[in-house]
Motif scaffolding. Structure first.
Motif, short mmCIF file in Angstrom:
data_model
loop_
_atom_site.label_atom_id
_atom_site.label_comp_id
_atom_site.label_asym_id
_atom_site.label_seq_id
_atom_site.Cartn_x
_atom_site.Cartn_y
_atom_site.Cartn_z
N ILE A 129 -17.28 -0.51 4.95
CA ILE A 129 -16.77 -0.47 3.58
C ILE A 129 -15.25 -0.63 3.60
CG2 ILE A 129 -16.63 0.89 1.44
CD1 ILE A 129 -19.12 2.43 2.60
N ALA A 130 -14.76 -1.60 2.87
CA ALA A 130 -13.32 -1.89 2.85
C ALA A 130 -12.61 -0.95 1.86
CB ALA A 130 -13.08 -3.35 2.49
N GLY A 131 -12.71 0.35 2.14
CA GLY A 131 -12.11 1.34 1.25
C GLY A 131 -10.59 1.33 1.26
N GLU A 132 -10.01 0.63 2.24
CA GLU A 132 -8.55 0.55 2.30
C GLU A 132 -7.98 -0.50 1.34
OE1 GLU A 132 -7.79 -0.42 6.38
OE2 GLU A 132 -9.07 -2.18 6.34
N ALA A 232 -11.13 3.31 5.68
CA ALA A 232 -9.99 4.19 5.41
C ALA A 232 -10.27 5.64 5.76
CB ALA A 232 -9.61 4.09 3.93
N ASN A 233 -11.44 5.93 6.29
CA ASN A 233 -11.79 7.30 6.65
C ASN A 233 -10.86 7.82 7.75
OD1 ASN A 233 -13.69 9.00 8.73
ND2 ASN A 233 -14.04 9.57 6.60
N TYR A 285 1.56 -0.17 5.66
CA TYR A 285 1.90 1.24 5.82
C TYR A 285 1.42 1.96 4.56
CZ TYR A 285 4.44 5.56 6.61
OH TYR A 285 4.77 6.88 6.81
N VAL A 286 0.71 3.06 4.74
CA VAL A 286 0.14 3.80 3.62
C VAL A 286 1.03 4.97 3.27
CG1 VAL A 286 -1.88 5.04 2.75
CG2 VAL A 286 -2.18 3.14 4.36
N GLN A 287 1.47 4.99 2.01
CA GLN A 287 2.36 6.06 1.53
C GLN A 287 1.79 6.61 0.23
OE1 GLN A 287 6.46 4.90 0.28
NE2 GLN A 287 7.13 6.33 1.86
N ASP A 288 1.38 7.86 0.26
CA ASP A 288 0.76 8.50 -0.92
C ASP A 288 -0.42 7.69 -1.45
OD1 ASP A 288 2.69 10.56 -0.85
OD2 ASP A 288 4.09 9.34 -2.00
N GLY A 289 -1.22 7.15 -0.54
CA GLY A 289 -2.41 6.41 -0.93
C GLY A 289 -2.15 4.97 -1.33
N TYR A 325 -1.83 6.49 8.57
CA TYR A 325 -0.75 5.90 7.79
C TYR A 325 -0.72 4.38 7.91
CZ TYR A 325 1.43 10.47 6.90
OH TYR A 325 1.70 11.76 6.48
N LEU A 326 -1.58 3.85 8.76
CA LEU A 326 -1.64 2.40 8.96
C LEU A 326 -2.95 1.85 8.41
CD1 LEU A 326 -0.29 2.17 12.63
CD2 LEU A 326 0.97 1.79 10.50
N SER A 327 -2.91 0.60 7.99
CA SER A 327 -4.09 -0.04 7.39
C SER A 327 -4.08 -1.52 7.74
CB SER A 327 -4.07 0.17 5.88
OG SER A 327 -5.11 -0.53 5.25
#
Length: 537
Positions: A129-132, A232-233, A285-289, A325-327
């Motif tokens: 699942i591409a939740g990211e 994204a888990n 880079y993931v910042q606050d979702g 924090y990475l995607s």
């Protein structure tokens, strides 16, 4: 359920050439749909090392809240013991998103079953699942057919941030309101109450778009043992730590190779699928979702809009300590998938095939082999009502796709047109135009300059004639409304927006009409991969 195969008009040249195993597509893929591909790939996987125990644990932890069936439990245990996998994936759309999400899941399940039998070893089905993904506008809606018209039904609350689907919390009341509107459009059947209760229960037990998607997919496919994992888990991200480091260390070369391969693809006459950037880190880079794409500039990975700046060493430290924090993006997701999962084959659609065609050298940079790319099944569902209309009109589904039904409708509209009324209006128009011309000549002789006023009046008369003609046409069509709506029904059901049904409607449109056995019927149908399948249900 009756099944037939048809050949659709070619709209995706690369996909058509790949399916026909044309020579010019061969250099973009490792495998070429040969009889021994799966055996060769299985032999390759024997040379690789995977974290089977941790993988199985991550899948189990993710799926636990949705309910683990005996079949799912058995496949988790097989994965733990070293089973290979057939993998496919999709974004987390409302009501599982467009039909092709279900098409992918079914292909993954059937291919895993087939290869388990042929290779004489366990192969498990995994849905990634591409939740990211953060394009919520792409997944927050579906289409229905109501009152003879296509309707877009969307969850209306918007988020100004580009939040990942797995971090986008929805308002339960608003989501339920959206779902109730969708089911109202479907119309009530003997199955509606039971199905709607299941969906409402899933809404109440979910927080995010991904939660809801996973809950419904599990409900549809748990009896077949479909395993699921959200990209994204955070537990899954922890397993990806070392692989993120490899991606970061090789990111410049990956970007360069993908860019060159895409240019080669374009030089052969195919569209540009990725628009690759030689400076891309190919990571977010993931910042606050919220995801921010990084690019290399003067030795630093940057996103200027978000004011982010990391050295390569800092990025590697993030991968070690806080990999969540990475995607991944469209380039690195297949690479990450290959490193972390024992992928026998990847199941994808025509769009995915296009960007996978640019990735072979990226796999080689990481000393990996590109897996088998298996196109997902494509099919169009024909209900009894639509089948009856087709038969009455002497049309086939293939006729609809080839435009014959549109021609037939145009011919019908021409036959019912009130030609005599149109001729009378044309005569009146010509009379008026002639009189205006005489009036202009007269006024010019009198040295009166009223051309603008005359032209304005002339235009008003012509507009009134157009309006009259339009009203006559509407009245004529209303007299033949039943027949016209039958044509429209065919087009809306089989070619909505002149496209494919699988890209517009969600599966609950058909589950509501035929009950849960709808999925069972499809799972037991002997469909073909290389052609477009038509299912009469």
């Amino acid at each position: 359920m009756k099944l037939e195969q048809i050949q659709l008009p070619v709209t995706n040249l690369l996909y058509a050439d790949y399916m026909a195993t044309k020579d010019k597509t061969r250099e973009f893929f490792e495998y070429h749909q040969q009889a021994n591909d799966f055996e060769m790939r299985a032999q390759y996987l024997k040379t690789r090392t995977y974290q089977f125990n941790k993988l199985a644990q991550a899948v189990e932890e993710y799926m636990e809240p949705f309910g683990i069936s005996d079949q799912v439990r058995a496949n988790i245990n097989l994965l733990k013991d070293g089973a290979y996998a057939v993998v496919g994936g999709q974004q987390a759309g409302i009501l599982t998103g467009p039909l092709y999400s279900v098409h992918k899941a079914i292909t993954v399940l059937l291919l895993a079953k087939k290869q388990s039998e042929e290779l004489q070893r366990p192969i498990v089905p995994i849905f990634w699942i591409a939740g990211e993904d953060h394009d919520i506008e792409e997944i927050n809606h579906t289409y229905t057919l109501a009152d003879g018209q296509l309707k877009k039904r969307a969850y209306s609350i918007r988020n100004r941030k580009k939040m990942m689907a797995s971090k986008t919390v929805f308002d339960k009341a608003e989501m339920e309101k959206t779902i109730l509107q969708i089911f109202a459009d479907f119309g009530e059947t003997q199955y509606t109450n039971d199905i709607l209760k299941t969906v409402q229960k899933a809404i109440q037990h979910s927080l995010t778009f991904t939660d809801l998607f996973s809950s419904l997919m599990n409900d549809l496919f748990k009896q077949y043992g479909l395993l699921m994992i959200d990209a994204a888990n955070e537990s899954f991200r922890q397993l990806e730590s070392d692989y993120f480091i490899r991606l970061i260390e090789n990111s410049e070369l990956i970007a360069s190779e993908v860019y060159k391969k895409e240019q080669q693809l374009v030089s052969l006459g195919y569209p540009m699928p990725i628009q690759a950037n030689e400076n891309s880190v190919n990571l977010f880079y993931v910042q606050d979702g919220e995801r921010h794409l990084l690019e290399w500039e003067n030795g630093y990975a940057k996103n200027k809009a978000a004011q982010l700046k990391f050295s390569k060493e800092q990025l590697i430290e993030i991968a070690k300590e806080t990999p969540y924090y990475l995607s991944n993006n469209v380039v690195t997701r297949p690479l990450m998938q290959e490193m972390i999962l024992p992928v026998l084959a990847f199941v994808g659609g025509p769009g995915e095939l296009a960007y996978w065609a640019t990735l072979k050298p990226a796999f080689e940079v990481l000393q990996l082999q590109m897996p088998i790319f298996t196109p997902r099944m494509q099919f169009t569902i024909v209900t009894r009502q639509v089948a009856s209309i087709l038969a009455d009109q002497g049309l086939t589904v293939e006729d609809v796709f080839n435009g014959k039904s549109t021609v037939q409708l145009d011919e019908f509209l021409m036959r019912i047109e009130d030609k005599e009324a149109n001729e009378m209006i044309a005569t009146l128009q010509q009379m008026i135009l002639t009189q205006y011309e005489k009036l202009r000549e007269h006024l010019q002789l009198q040295s009166l300059n009223l051309n603008k006023v005359i032209s304005k009046n002339e235009l008003l008369h012509m507009q009134q004639f157009d309006y009259l003609q339009q009203k006559i046409s509407e009245q004529v069509k209303r007299k033949h409304d039943t027949q016209i709506k039958r044509f429209e029904k065919i087009h809306h059901e089989l070619r909505p927006f002149n496209g494919l049904q699988e890209r517009i409607y969600n599966p609950y449109k058909y589950i509501n009409e035929m009950g849960r056995s709808f999925i069972d019927q499809i799972m037991t149908t002997d469909m073909e991969l290389c052609q477009h399948n038509v299912l009469y249900v």
